[in-house]
Write a protein that holds these residues in place. Structure first.
Motif: not given
Length: 154
Positions: A116-132, A134-138, A140-146
């Protein structure tokens, strides 16, 4: 202020990266507890290893469900509930004096919390709010957070 006006891509990036850092970082510290727990309770390493294996299985099997709950009820709610479950699992893991208690806490509860707190949920939210653009940059940054969480917390 409308409901979505504060949900800027930058805020979602910062909070998503922090959640990833805490979630994955804490999970990657578990190896540090193998020797102290097994020595304190006289368990073989297979007891601890089985709990972590169960955690990985639960994490993977529950991911589609937590992702679906995030789509239906909102990412913030799922992360909040997942954080409580994760915290409860960590607390009970510290109190576990039997292999069964370790399986329940480190295996089942932490596995659900990770889902519930891992990449599947977090990256899904990230993908919904970013523009196409900037999406890969955002993502990547969120994944690097782990990885950052693992470095800082371990």
């Amino acid at each position: 202020m409308s409901k979505a006006s504060w949900r800027t891509p930058l805020l979602v990036l910062l909070t998503g990266t922090l959640v990833s850092a805490l979630c994955i970082g804490l999970r990657n510290t578990f190896g540090l507890y193998l020797r102290p727990m097994t020595e304190a309770y006289g368990w073989g390493r297979e007891v601890f290893a089985l709990a972590i294996a169960l955690q990985n299985i639960v994490w993977g099997l529950s991911a589609p469900f937590t992702g679906g709950f995030a789509d239906r009820y909102g990412t913030g709610r799922v992360i909040a509930v997942g954080g409580v479950i994760y915290g409860l699992g960590l607390y009970l893991m510290a109190q576990a004096h039997t292999p069964a208690a370790l399986m329940l806490s480190a295996g089942l509860l932490v596995g659900i919390g990770l889902s519930a707190t891992g990449f599947g949920v977090v990256l899904g939210a990230m993908g919904r709010v970013t523009t196409e653009s900037n999406r890969t940059l955002y993502l990547g940054i969120a994944s690097a957070g782990g990885s950052i969480g693992q470095f800082v917390l371990v």
